[in-house]
Design a protein around this motif. Structure first.
Motif, short mmCIF file in Angstrom:
data_model
loop_
_atom_site.label_atom_id
_atom_site.label_comp_id
_atom_site.label_asym_id
_atom_site.label_seq_id
_atom_site.Cartn_x
_atom_site.Cartn_y
_atom_site.Cartn_z
N UNK A 1 0.85 -1.18 0.00
CA UNK A 1 0.00 0.00 0.00
C UNK A 1 0.89 1.23 0.00
N UNK A 2 0.86 1.97 -1.09
CA UNK A 2 1.72 3.14 -1.23
C UNK A 2 1.09 4.10 -2.24
N UNK A 3 1.16 5.39 -1.98
CA UNK A 3 0.65 6.35 -2.94
C UNK A 3 1.60 6.51 -4.12
N UNK A 4 1.03 6.69 -5.31
CA UNK A 4 1.86 6.92 -6.49
C UNK A 4 1.02 7.63 -7.53
N UNK A 5 1.70 8.21 -8.51
CA UNK A 5 1.00 8.90 -9.59
C UNK A 5 0.91 7.99 -10.80
N UNK A 6 0.01 8.30 -11.71
CA UNK A 6 -0.16 7.49 -12.91
C UNK A 6 -1.57 6.93 -12.99
N UNK A 7 -1.83 6.24 -14.09
CA UNK A 7 -3.19 5.76 -14.34
C UNK A 7 -3.34 4.24 -14.24
N UNK A 8 -2.29 3.55 -13.84
CA UNK A 8 -2.40 2.11 -13.76
C UNK A 8 -1.20 1.49 -13.08
N UNK A 9 -1.19 0.17 -13.04
CA UNK A 9 -0.12 -0.60 -12.39
C UNK A 9 0.36 -1.67 -13.38
N UNK A 10 1.39 -1.38 -14.18
CA UNK A 10 1.85 -2.34 -15.18
C UNK A 10 2.25 -3.68 -14.59
N UNK A 11 2.86 -3.66 -13.40
CA UNK A 11 3.27 -4.92 -12.78
C UNK A 11 2.07 -5.80 -12.48
N UNK A 12 0.98 -5.19 -12.06
CA UNK A 12 -0.24 -5.96 -11.78
C UNK A 12 -0.74 -6.62 -13.06
N UNK A 13 -0.71 -5.90 -14.17
CA UNK A 13 -1.17 -6.48 -15.43
C UNK A 13 -0.28 -7.64 -15.86
N UNK A 14 1.04 -7.51 -15.67
CA UNK A 14 1.94 -8.61 -16.03
C UNK A 14 1.69 -9.83 -15.14
N UNK A 15 1.53 -9.58 -13.85
CA UNK A 15 1.28 -10.68 -12.93
C UNK A 15 -0.01 -11.41 -13.28
N UNK A 16 -1.06 -10.66 -13.53
CA UNK A 16 -2.34 -11.28 -13.86
C UNK A 16 -2.28 -12.04 -15.18
N UNK A 17 -1.46 -11.58 -16.10
CA UNK A 17 -1.38 -12.20 -17.42
C UNK A 17 -0.58 -13.49 -17.46
N UNK B 1 -11.23 -7.20 -8.81
CA UNK B 1 -12.60 -6.94 -9.22
C UNK B 1 -12.97 -7.74 -10.46
N UNK B 2 -14.10 -7.38 -11.05
CA UNK B 2 -14.68 -8.17 -12.14
C UNK B 2 -13.74 -8.30 -13.33
N UNK B 3 -13.16 -7.21 -13.80
CA UNK B 3 -12.38 -7.28 -15.04
C UNK B 3 -11.11 -8.10 -14.86
N UNK B 4 -10.45 -7.96 -13.70
CA UNK B 4 -9.30 -8.80 -13.41
C UNK B 4 -9.73 -10.27 -13.38
N UNK B 5 -10.87 -10.54 -12.77
CA UNK B 5 -11.37 -11.92 -12.71
C UNK B 5 -11.59 -12.49 -14.10
N UNK B 6 -12.22 -11.70 -14.97
CA UNK B 6 -12.49 -12.19 -16.32
C UNK B 6 -11.20 -12.45 -17.09
N UNK B 7 -10.24 -11.54 -16.94
CA UNK B 7 -8.96 -11.73 -17.62
C UNK B 7 -8.24 -12.98 -17.14
#
Length: 230
Positions: free
Chosen positions: A66-82, A103-109
């Motif tokens: 849990x940490x504050x950061x700027x930007x519109x997403x988390x690329x590492x999360x997308x790689x991990x989920x993929x 949430x739902x979209x991560x679950x579907x992916x």
């Protein structure tokens, strides 16, 4: 895979093991783990079902902070989920408070890649839709608050810790087995999967025989004398 077992080394073998685990209860598996000198494999009772009634699969671990950061997403999360695979359950550590990890979209992916559920030491959202999709999620809480800017993935497929029922922490390693139902959630170490499952199936069969005998008029004392304590 760390156990070297033929029954779980292949995709077909892993699926067969998962199917068998879905037919046994966590209570019986917990009893077997006690028998084998592993009394601290259950997760904290605050982790329970948000969608689905049963969760079973091979652990795919994800750790976060849990940490504050700027930007519109988390690329590492997308790689991990993929990178999750067939018959795997994503296991999210990190001890988040108040924000959504899943949430739902991560679950579907993840489901598209063959994932069969998620286990979170944190929160999830889109609970209505997770239920609509029939995707099992066991989590510590629900929340509508997104993670972007508040929380991020720091690694995956390495050992993580989740809070335990009888000990502060339970270690979860990639390819350990996750089983959860209405009684709670527990982790079966990869090298124990085959003997634990076989013995849990035996206990399940004994319980079925006791139920039948009780239904036919035997007393509980008679059943325990005949079948033993379970």
């Amino acid at each position: 895979m760390s156990d070297g077992s033929e029954m779980s080394a292949t995709g077909a073998g892993r699926r067969a093991v998962r199917t068998r685990f879905l037919a046994v209860d966590t209570s019986n598996v917990a009893d077997v783990l006690d028998e084998r000198g592993l009394p601290h494999q259950a997760l904290h009772p605050g982790i329970g079902p948000l969608s689905g009634e049963r969760l079973a699969g091979w652990a795919y671990t994800i750790e976060e902070e849990s940490v504050g950061y700027s930007g519109t997403g988390d690329p590492a999360k997308m790689r991990a989920c993929g990178e999750i695979g067939q018959d795997e359950v994503s296991v999210w550590s990190g001890g988040g408070e108040g924000i959504c990890y899943f949430g739902e979209l991560i679950a579907l992916g993840m489901a598209e890649r063959g994932s069969v559920g998620a286990l979170l030491d944190a929160g999830a959202r889109d609970v209505r839709w997770l239920r609509e999709h029939g995707f099992p999620v066991f989590a510590r809480y629900r929340t509508p608050i997104q993670s972007i800017g508040r929380w991020r993935v720091t690694g995956w497929q390495r050992p993580v810790r989740l809070p335990g029922a009888t000990t502060p922490w339970v270690q979860v390693r990639p390819c350990d087995f996750v089983l959860a139902d209405a009684d709670g959630a527990l982790i079966v170490p990869a090298e124990q999967v085959e003997p634990v499952l076989t013995r849990a199936e035996e206990l399940t069969e004994v319980e079925a025989r006791i139920r039948t005998a009780l239904g036919e008029g035997s007393t509980l004392a008679e059943c325990l004398e005949r079948f033993g304590h379970v």
